[in-house]
Write a protein that holds these residues in place. Sequence first.
Motif, short mmCIF file in Angstrom:
data_model
loop_
_atom_site.label_atom_id
_atom_site.label_comp_id
_atom_site.label_asym_id
_atom_site.label_seq_id
_atom_site.Cartn_x
_atom_site.Cartn_y
_atom_site.Cartn_z
N ASP A 10 0.36 13.44 6.19
CA ASP A 10 -0.54 13.19 5.15
C ASP A 10 0.30 12.41 4.01
O ASP A 10 -0.37 12.00 3.03
N TYR A 11 1.52 12.40 4.05
CA TYR A 11 2.25 11.57 3.04
C TYR A 11 1.92 10.12 3.04
O TYR A 11 2.38 9.36 2.44
N ALA A 12 1.44 9.68 4.13
CA ALA A 12 1.10 8.11 4.47
C ALA A 12 -0.01 7.96 3.47
O ALA A 12 -0.44 6.69 3.43
N LYS A 13 -0.72 8.94 2.93
CA LYS A 13 -1.53 8.64 1.84
C LYS A 13 -0.86 9.13 0.40
O LYS A 13 -0.72 10.18 -0.29
N PRO A 14 -0.04 7.95 -0.08
CA PRO A 14 0.94 8.14 -1.12
C PRO A 14 0.30 8.58 -2.63
O PRO A 14 -0.59 7.95 -2.93
N ARG A 15 0.93 9.54 -2.96
CA ARG A 15 0.45 10.29 -4.33
C ARG A 15 1.82 10.60 -5.19
O ARG A 15 1.73 11.60 -6.02
N GLY A 16 3.03 9.81 -5.07
CA GLY A 16 3.91 10.12 -6.05
C GLY A 16 4.75 11.35 -5.69
O GLY A 16 5.61 11.76 -6.62
N LYS A 17 4.73 11.68 -4.50
CA LYS A 17 5.25 13.18 -4.14
C LYS A 17 6.70 12.79 -3.94
O LYS A 17 7.36 11.47 -3.28
N GLN A 18 7.73 13.78 -3.97
CA GLN A 18 9.01 13.70 -3.57
C GLN A 18 9.11 14.24 -2.09
O GLN A 18 8.86 15.51 -2.13
N VAL A 19 10.10 13.85 -1.43
CA VAL A 19 10.44 14.24 -0.14
C VAL A 19 12.01 14.65 -0.19
O VAL A 19 12.77 13.45 -0.25
N LEU A 20 12.57 15.88 0.19
CA LEU A 20 14.21 15.92 -0.19
C LEU A 20 14.67 15.90 1.20
O LEU A 20 14.17 16.26 2.18
N GLY A 21 15.55 15.22 1.42
CA GLY A 21 16.22 14.72 2.80
C GLY A 21 17.55 15.61 2.80
O GLY A 21 18.58 15.15 2.43
N ALA A 22 17.76 16.73 3.51
CA ALA A 22 18.91 17.43 3.97
C ALA A 22 18.60 18.32 5.11
O ALA A 22 17.16 18.68 5.66
N SER A 23 19.62 18.76 5.84
CA SER A 23 19.29 19.54 6.93
C SER A 23 19.18 21.03 6.60
O SER A 23 18.65 21.71 7.27
N GLY A 24 19.82 21.35 5.49
CA GLY A 24 19.75 22.67 4.98
C GLY A 24 20.96 22.85 3.94
O GLY A 24 21.44 21.80 3.68
N GLU A 62 0.92 -1.20 -0.05
CA GLU A 62 0.01 -0.05 -0.03
C GLU A 62 0.68 1.29 -0.02
O GLU A 62 0.30 2.29 -0.36
N HIS A 63 2.28 1.37 0.47
CA HIS A 63 2.82 2.49 0.39
C HIS A 63 4.40 2.00 0.10
O HIS A 63 4.83 1.24 1.14
N LEU A 64 5.07 2.27 -0.88
CA LEU A 64 6.43 2.17 -1.31
C LEU A 64 7.22 3.47 -1.06
O LEU A 64 6.83 4.28 -1.72
N ILE A 65 8.01 3.34 -0.24
CA ILE A 65 8.87 4.54 -0.27
C ILE A 65 10.26 4.22 -0.72
O ILE A 65 11.17 3.47 -0.22
N TRP A 66 10.67 4.92 -1.85
CA TRP A 66 11.84 4.56 -2.66
C TRP A 66 12.72 5.59 -2.33
O TRP A 66 12.50 6.96 -2.49
N SER A 67 14.03 5.24 -2.03
CA SER A 67 15.01 6.13 -1.91
C SER A 67 15.59 6.31 -3.28
O SER A 67 16.52 5.52 -3.87
N SER A 68 15.40 7.55 -3.72
CA SER A 68 15.54 7.96 -5.08
C SER A 68 16.57 9.02 -5.27
O SER A 68 17.04 9.40 -4.14
N LEU A 69 16.99 9.73 -6.37
CA LEU A 69 17.79 10.72 -6.34
C LEU A 69 17.38 11.28 -7.94
O LEU A 69 16.79 10.74 -8.70
N PRO A 70 17.88 12.76 -8.07
CA PRO A 70 17.36 13.24 -9.39
C PRO A 70 18.11 12.56 -10.51
O PRO A 70 19.09 12.07 -10.56
N ASN A 71 17.19 12.36 -11.83
CA ASN A 71 17.93 12.18 -13.06
C ASN A 71 18.69 13.33 -13.52
O ASN A 71 18.40 14.31 -14.05
N VAL A 72 20.06 12.97 -13.50
CA VAL A 72 20.99 14.13 -13.77
C VAL A 72 21.14 14.57 -15.27
O VAL A 72 21.26 15.55 -15.77
N THR A 73 20.98 13.31 -15.97
CA THR A 73 20.96 13.46 -17.40
C THR A 73 20.00 14.30 -18.05
O THR A 73 20.14 15.26 -18.79
N LYS A 74 18.59 14.01 -17.64
CA LYS A 74 17.51 14.79 -17.87
C LYS A 74 17.40 16.34 -17.57
O LYS A 74 17.11 17.18 -17.88
N LEU A 75 17.84 16.61 -16.33
CA LEU A 75 17.80 17.59 -15.46
C LEU A 75 18.93 18.54 -16.20
O LEU A 75 18.66 19.72 -16.04
N THR A 76 20.11 18.03 -16.41
CA THR A 76 20.81 19.14 -17.19
C THR A 76 20.77 18.90 -18.86
O THR A 76 21.79 19.48 -19.65
#
Length: 307
Positions: A206-220, A109-123
């Motif tokens: 609210d993210y427990a209701k998964p909708r394909g959102k991204q969460v960025l992980g950093a302190s700042g 019901e909820h897959l949390i995938w540790s992802s990263l940006p697609n650098v080739t597409k982004l640039t």
Amino acid sequence: MSKILVVFGATGNQGGSVIRSVLADPKLSKEFKIRGVTRDPSKPAAQKLAEQGVDVVKADLLDKGTLRNALIGAHSVFAVTNYWEKASKEIEVTQGKNISDVSKEIGVEHLIWSSLPNVTKLTDGKLSNVPHFDGKAEVEEYINALGVPATFFLAGFYMQNLKSAIKLGEDGKKTLAFTFPGDTEIPLFEASADTGKFIAAILSSDYAKPRGKQVLGASGWFTPNEIITTFEEVTGQPAKYVQLPEEVFRGFLPEAFATEMLENFALIRDYQYYGPNAKESLEESLKILNQPPTSFKEFVQRNGPWE
């Protein structure tokens, strides 16, 4: 009856952090029974988890049969892969797709995938040699196309990398050297302490209701100049930052990974690591946390001695 939360990489930086945070959370620890996935349940780190009540199981990410055994009955899944284990994008993408396929098959019901940006597409192809980012992004796209309910967690630049990057220079000063200017902003992240804070927040918000959102992980955002100033204040050791030409820096790297690392630095310098609206997106992600993230000052204090 508790729901099952499956955590891959149970003894690693990210997975281990998730397990510690969920076990420590009064609500989540009652809501979820944790199943930790590792390659070797007999190792001391895995045995320690078992002593804490974690159901430790073995799985091969290239074997869907073992993945079915690991995921059977799972409500939620935190999945992370280790590119550097094989240094192969093809293998990492296959691992991620296998987890996704089995999650779809058994109805996670909820897959949390540790992802990263697609650098080739982004640039727009300017930086096309960062496979340890692109592979994870390809799996994210696959998960969305497959229709698995998911949230995507994108970790920033590991503070742990600075532990090995700050070295004693010939002049007796601790020296940090990268290829970008000293005022370049880096999204620093303490993976072992803070991954769990973000994932626990995702599971309980609210993210427990998964909708394909991204969460960025950093302190700042922290610049090399700020990193050095903080390092000196905490340790009392003289330190400096040096911007090196790319070809000079290349000489310090294994040839197989030199281009990848240099393009990774260019991603930080020219695209804020995450791409457009990075600061606004990180600010929104930090708002979901129930605990403050680890500052670089705290990291230096906790990770000495810096010899």
